[in-house]
Design a protein around this motif. Structure first.
Motif, mmCIF file in Angstrom:
data_model
loop_
_atom_site.group_PDB
_atom_site.id
_atom_site.type_symbol
_atom_site.label_atom_id
_atom_site.label_comp_id
_atom_site.label_asym_id
_atom_site.label_seq_id
_atom_site.Cartn_x
_atom_site.Cartn_y
_atom_site.Cartn_z
ATOM 1 N N LYS A 117 3.174 22.921 -49.676
ATOM 2 C CA LYS A 117 3.000 21.497 -49.380
ATOM 3 C C LYS A 117 4.264 20.710 -49.735
ATOM 4 O O LYS A 117 4.686 19.840 -48.972
ATOM 5 C CB LYS A 117 1.790 20.938 -50.137
ATOM 6 N N PHE A 121 6.567 18.517 -47.214
ATOM 7 C CA PHE A 121 6.921 17.116 -47.435
ATOM 8 C C PHE A 121 8.435 16.938 -47.488
ATOM 9 O O PHE A 121 8.983 15.972 -46.939
ATOM 10 C CB PHE A 121 6.293 16.579 -48.724
ATOM 11 N N ASN A 122 9.112 17.881 -48.145
ATOM 12 C CA ASN A 122 10.577 17.788 -48.229
ATOM 13 C C ASN A 122 11.234 17.922 -46.852
ATOM 14 O O ASN A 122 12.285 17.332 -46.605
ATOM 15 C CB ASN A 122 11.136 18.851 -49.186
ATOM 16 N N LYS A 124 9.675 16.978 -44.049
ATOM 17 C CA LYS A 124 9.205 15.835 -43.266
ATOM 18 C C LYS A 124 9.920 14.529 -43.666
ATOM 19 O O LYS A 124 10.148 13.660 -42.815
ATOM 20 C CB LYS A 124 7.696 15.695 -43.465
ATOM 21 N N ILE A 125 10.269 14.375 -44.942
ATOM 22 C CA ILE A 125 10.867 13.117 -45.430
ATOM 23 C C ILE A 125 12.155 12.756 -44.682
ATOM 24 O O ILE A 125 12.301 11.606 -44.247
ATOM 25 C CB ILE A 125 11.058 13.153 -46.958
ATOM 26 N N GLU A 150 4.630 5.810 -45.806
ATOM 27 C CA GLU A 150 4.324 7.236 -45.658
ATOM 28 C C GLU A 150 5.297 8.089 -46.475
ATOM 29 O O GLU A 150 4.907 9.063 -47.129
ATOM 30 C CB GLU A 150 4.392 7.623 -44.169
ATOM 31 N N GLU A 153 4.333 7.845 -50.060
ATOM 32 C CA GLU A 153 3.136 8.671 -50.294
ATOM 33 C C GLU A 153 3.527 10.146 -50.414
ATOM 34 O O GLU A 153 3.040 10.861 -51.288
ATOM 35 C CB GLU A 153 2.137 8.473 -49.143
ATOM 36 N N PHE A 154 4.439 10.586 -49.541
ATOM 37 C CA PHE A 154 4.906 11.976 -49.601
ATOM 38 C C PHE A 154 5.611 12.237 -50.936
ATOM 39 O O PHE A 154 5.398 13.256 -51.579
ATOM 40 C CB PHE A 154 5.843 12.292 -48.441
ATOM 41 N N GLN A 155 6.455 11.299 -51.348
ATOM 42 C CA GLN A 155 7.184 11.477 -52.604
ATOM 43 C C GLN A 155 6.223 11.476 -53.797
ATOM 44 O O GLN A 155 6.392 12.243 -54.748
ATOM 45 C CB GLN A 155 8.250 10.392 -52.758
ATOM 46 N N ASN A 157 3.115 12.464 -53.655
ATOM 47 C CA ASN A 157 2.441 13.771 -53.602
ATOM 48 C C ASN A 157 3.340 14.879 -54.129
ATOM 49 O O ASN A 157 2.881 15.779 -54.831
ATOM 50 C CB ASN A 157 1.987 14.092 -52.172
ATOM 51 N N ILE A 158 4.629 14.815 -53.805
ATOM 52 C CA ILE A 158 5.575 15.819 -54.314
ATOM 53 C C ILE A 158 5.587 15.779 -55.838
ATOM 54 O O ILE A 158 5.517 16.824 -56.495
ATOM 55 C CB ILE A 158 6.990 15.600 -53.737
#
Length: 188
Positions: A117, A121-122, A124-125, A150, A153-155, A157-158
């Motif tokens: 995951k 995310f990395n 996708k960012i 977004e 949110e990804f960061q 979650n990371i």
């Protein structure tokens, strides 16, 4: 018994522990020795009983041997009880070790999932950063703000997943320490 194993996630090598086998073999050999001694003493007692009919003056000598046999029997029973207890305890400890290894395997799977995951995310960012720049360049600030949210949110979650992986690593370390403690208990 503890098999030899390697945990690549923590670069940990767990050596096969053969001392348990040696202790069990020692107890088993002692049991055989006790049985052999008991057999020898049983044969001696039979001889005593036959001679007792004709040699009453030697009865007191042979009664001492009977007492010795009884002491040996008691020692045998005590050793046998200890061996039985040790075997029961060993099975419990094996189960504890197995459970700890299972927990570590589950934690390995969870860590792998979280790592996937994080990698997603990395990847996708940077794509989202480019989209945000394009939206901002085209003066579509609403869409740029949405993409920015977004990304945040990804960061987040990371960070959350990284913390979970760290917690899983600590739990695995704790489990390995408990396995080590169980091994020490077995050796004592």
């Amino acid at each position: 018994y503890q098999p030899e194993s390697y945990l690549p996630q923590t670069d940990t090598y767990i050596e096969k522990d053969t001392q348990i086998n040696e202790k069990i073999e020692k107890f088993e050999q002692e049991e055989v020795n006790f049985k052999n001694k008991i057999q020898i003493y049983d044969e001696t007692i039979q001889e005593i009983l036959l001679k007792k009919k004709t040699m009453s003056e030697r009865v007191s000598i042979y009664s001492g041997k009977l007492k010795l046999r009884e002491r040996i029997m008691n020692q045998y029973k005590e050793t046998s009880s200890k061996l039985s207890f040790f075997c029961e305890n060993e099975n419990k400890l094996k189960n504890q070790i197995s459970n700890l290894h299972s927990k570590n395997s589950e934690l390995d799977k969870e860590q792998a999932t979280l790592t996937e995951k994080i990698n997603f995310f990395n990847e996708k960012i940077p794509i989202l950063e480019n989209e945000k720049k394009n939206f901002a360049a085209s003066r579509n600030f609403k869409s740029a703000a949405s993409v920015s949210s977004e990304i945040k949110e990804f960061q987040t979650n990371i960070d959350l997943f990284t913390n979970q992986i760290h917690e899983y690593s600590l739990e695995q370390k704790s489990n390995l320490e408990r396995v080590s403690e169980v091994h020490k208990n077995v050796l004592n």
